[in-house]
Design a protein around this motif. Structure first.
Motif, PDB file in Angstrom:
ATOM      1  N   GLY A  35      34.508  44.651  30.807  1.00 31.17           N
ATOM      2  CA  GLY A  35      34.244  45.954  31.389  1.00 31.17           C
ATOM      3  C   GLY A  35      32.796  46.095  31.838  1.00 31.17           C
ATOM      4  O   GLY A  35      32.021  45.146  31.841  1.00 31.17           O
ATOM      5  N   SER A  36      32.428  47.314  32.196  1.00 33.08           N
ATOM      6  CA  SER A  36      31.104  47.567  32.785  1.00 33.08           C
ATOM      7  C   SER A  36      30.077  48.015  31.760  1.00 33.08           C
ATOM      8  O   SER A  36      28.893  48.114  32.066  1.00 33.08           O
ATOM      9  CB  SER A  36      31.249  48.661  33.850  1.00 33.08           C
ATOM     10  N   THR A  37      30.502  48.297  30.526  1.00 34.29           N
ATOM     11  CA  THR A  37      29.560  48.860  29.545  1.00 34.29           C
ATOM     12  C   THR A  37      28.777  47.832  28.751  1.00 34.29           C
ATOM     13  O   THR A  37      27.584  48.027  28.511  1.00 34.29           O
ATOM     14  CB  THR A  37      30.318  49.785  28.569  1.00 34.29           C
ATOM     15  N   PRO A  38      29.374  46.723  28.317  1.00 32.22           N
ATOM     16  CA  PRO A  38      28.692  45.883  27.316  1.00 32.22           C
ATOM     17  C   PRO A  38      27.568  45.001  27.843  1.00 32.22           C
ATOM     18  O   PRO A  38      26.820  44.433  27.026  1.00 32.22           O
ATOM     19  CB  PRO A  38      29.821  45.029  26.744  1.00 32.22           C
ATOM     20  N   GLY A  60      38.301  39.513  23.535  1.00 33.45           N
ATOM     21  CA  GLY A  60      39.456  40.336  23.173  1.00 33.45           C
ATOM     22  C   GLY A  60      40.494  40.374  24.271  1.00 33.45           C
ATOM     23  O   GLY A  60      41.691  40.577  24.017  1.00 33.45           O
ATOM     24  N   ASP A  61      40.036  40.177  25.506  1.00 35.44           N
ATOM     25  CA  ASP A  61      40.973  40.135  26.633  1.00 35.44           C
ATOM     26  C   ASP A  61      40.265  39.532  27.842  1.00 35.44           C
ATOM     27  O   ASP A  61      39.060  39.314  27.836  1.00 35.44           O
ATOM     28  CB  ASP A  61      41.521  41.529  26.965  1.00 35.44           C
ATOM     29  N   GLU A  62      41.067  39.234  28.862  1.00 30.56           N
ATOM     30  CA  GLU A  62      40.510  38.635  30.065  1.00 30.56           C
ATOM     31  C   GLU A  62      41.394  39.015  31.256  1.00 30.56           C
ATOM     32  O   GLU A  62      42.615  39.200  31.107  1.00 30.56           O
ATOM     33  CB  GLU A  62      40.428  37.128  29.950  1.00 30.56           C
ATOM     34  N   VAL A 129      42.477  49.751  24.490  1.00 31.69           N
ATOM     35  CA  VAL A 129      41.521  48.784  23.946  1.00 31.69           C
ATOM     36  C   VAL A 129      41.968  47.392  24.359  1.00 31.69           C
ATOM     37  O   VAL A 129      43.176  47.160  24.513  1.00 31.69           O
ATOM     38  CB  VAL A 129      41.434  48.832  22.401  1.00 31.69           C
ATOM     39  N   ALA A 130      40.987  46.498  24.546  1.00 32.97           N
ATOM     40  CA  ALA A 130      41.287  45.187  25.112  1.00 32.97           C
ATOM     41  C   ALA A 130      42.129  45.440  26.358  1.00 32.97           C
ATOM     42  O   ALA A 130      41.749  46.284  27.188  1.00 32.97           O
ATOM     43  CB  ALA A 130      41.952  44.302  24.083  1.00 32.97           C
ATOM     44  N   SER A 131      43.292  44.796  26.478  1.00 29.16           N
ATOM     45  CA  SER A 131      44.176  45.159  27.593  1.00 29.16           C
ATOM     46  C   SER A 131      45.515  45.639  27.056  1.00 29.16           C
ATOM     47  O   SER A 131      46.593  45.271  27.535  1.00 29.16           O
ATOM     48  CB  SER A 131      44.357  43.975  28.552  1.00 29.16           C
ATOM     49  N   SER A 181      32.998  60.294  31.111  1.00 25.50           N
ATOM     50  CA  SER A 181      34.403  60.005  31.446  1.00 25.50           C
ATOM     51  C   SER A 181      35.190  59.549  30.219  1.00 25.50           C
ATOM     52  O   SER A 181      36.422  59.522  30.245  1.00 25.50           O
ATOM     53  CB  SER A 181      34.472  58.912  32.524  1.00 25.50           C
ATOM     54  N   LYS A 182      34.464  59.178  29.137  1.00 24.50           N
ATOM     55  CA  LYS A 182      35.159  58.688  27.931  1.00 24.50           C
ATOM     56  C   LYS A 182      35.278  59.760  26.863  1.00 24.50           C
ATOM     57  O   LYS A 182      35.858  59.518  25.797  1.00 24.50           O
ATOM     58  CB  LYS A 182      34.384  57.501  27.354  1.00 24.50           C
ATOM     59  N   SER A 183      34.725  60.941  27.106  1.00 28.92           N
ATOM     60  CA  SER A 183      34.626  61.964  26.060  1.00 28.92           C
ATOM     61  C   SER A 183      36.001  62.348  25.493  1.00 28.92           C
ATOM     62  O   SER A 183      36.199  62.395  24.281  1.00 28.92           O
ATOM     63  CB  SER A 183      33.928  63.208  26.646  1.00 28.92           C
TER      64      SER A 183
HETATM   65  C1  6PG Z   1      38.377  45.003  30.178  1.00 20.39           C
HETATM   66  C2  6PG Z   1      37.954  45.429  28.805  1.00 20.39           C
HETATM   67  C3  6PG Z   1      38.465  46.824  28.564  1.00 20.39           C
HETATM   68  C4  6PG Z   1      37.243  47.700  28.546  1.00 20.39           C
HETATM   69  C5  6PG Z   1      37.586  49.143  28.747  1.00 20.39           C
HETATM   70  C6  6PG Z   1      36.305  49.953  28.980  1.00 20.39           C
HETATM   71  O1  6PG Z   1      38.820  43.867  30.357  1.00 20.39           O
HETATM   72  O2  6PG Z   1      38.185  45.833  31.083  1.00 20.39           O
HETATM   73  O3  6PG Z   1      38.188  44.589  27.830  1.00 20.39           O
HETATM   74  O4  6PG Z   1      39.199  47.025  27.403  1.00 20.39           O
HETATM   75  O5  6PG Z   1      36.550  47.544  27.330  1.00 20.39           O
HETATM   76  O6  6PG Z   1      38.417  49.243  29.896  1.00 20.39           O
HETATM   77  O7  6PG Z   1      35.724  49.434  30.145  1.00 20.39           O
HETATM   78  P1  6PG Z   1      34.324  50.001  30.726  1.00 20.39           P
HETATM   79  O8  6PG Z   1      33.270  49.566  29.770  1.00 20.39           O
HETATM   80  O9  6PG Z   1      34.219  49.363  32.080  1.00 20.39           O
HETATM   81  O10 6PG Z   1      34.477  51.501  30.782  1.00 20.39           O
END
Ligand code: 6PG
Length: 229
Positions: A35-38, A60-62, A129-131, A181-183
């Motif tokens: 995702g875009s956060t980490p 955790g996912d791909e 979470v994950a996918s 957007s996650k609140s």
């Molecule tokens: C993915 C992630 C997914 C992600 C959430 C939040 O493959 O996209 O593993 O579970 O953590 O969708 O994504 P953002 O950080 O982009 O909001």
């Protein structure tokens, strides 16, 4: 079952980067999220701890794309973490370039018997979470450790994901969540009823402690700042 601890911080990515660096220094088995956060957290971790030798690194996912595709969760980690490390970990990449079922089978065989020390997760606006998306057959999987299926949100590419049993088996779960957007998802996932409709809430049914690092925007008005476990 314990209620998740919410850590409302100005810079939750820095805090999570510190946790990752500590886990790396302890040579733990670490599971990254996409995702875009980490990305910022990974950059912090690489700066704090450049030696990840002895770490066993998983995802955790791909997304089912090649590893150099900009949508790849591995590509994100390579850009923000792996390429910045002096000593590399033992990388267990989900091979997104394969057919989804083949990638899931290969990853599951690698993962068999592995204890996950630190599971890092993000939170989707729909509570995924994950996918593992709300209402998806993949969320219902209770036997396998890894499965595959269609995306429930963009990017609209097939996914390979750890299953709920695999996530619940982790020794420690850390979420990194940011933005307004996650609140609503935060309130439902960590303070609402435990329900399939909000996959993240199902993690509260396990034994692992859950720490949620988030900014005030994601925490919403319901949380006081700096609340600790
Ligand atoms: C993915 C992630 C997914 C992600 C959430 C939040 O493959 O996209 O593993 O579970 O953590 O969708 O994504 P953002 O950080 O982009 O909001």
């Amino acid at each position: 079952m314990r209620e998740p601890a919410l850590h409302v911080l100005d810079d939750p990515a820095a805090a999570v980067g510190g946790l990752l660096a500590e886990a790396a220094a302890a040579r733990e088995t670490i599971v990254l999220t996409g995702g875009s956060t980490p990305g910022q957290a990974y950059e912090h971790a690489a700066t704090l701890e450049p030696d990840w030798s002895g770490v066993s690194l998983w995802w955790g996912d791909e997304r089912c794309v090649p590893p150099d595709d900009e949508r790849s969760n591995f590509a994100l980690a390579r850009r923000t973490l792996l390429d910045r490390l002096a000593e590399k970990p033992d990388v267990h990449r989900i091979r997104g370039e394969l057919r989804p079922a083949d990638a899931a089978g290969a990853y599951e065989r690698e993962l068999e018997g592995v204890e996950l020390d630190l599971l890092l997760l993000g939170l989707g606006p729909d509570g995924h979470v994950a996918s593992l998306f709300p209402g998806s057959p993949q969320l219902e999987e209770r036997r396998r450790l890894v499965t595959s299926g269609p995306a429930g949100l963009e990017p609209w590419v097939d996914r390979v994901t750890l299953t709920l049993p695999a996530l619940l088996a982790a020794k420690r779960i850390v979420f990194l969540v940011a933005g307004e957007s996650k609140s609503a998802a935060v309130a439902r996932a960590f303070r609402g009823p435990i329900t399939d409709a909000v996959p993240a809430s199902l993690l509260r049914g396990g034994a692992a402690p859950i720490d949620v690092y988030l900014d005030a925007a994601a925490a919403g008005a319901a949380q006081t700042r700096g609340q600790t476990p």
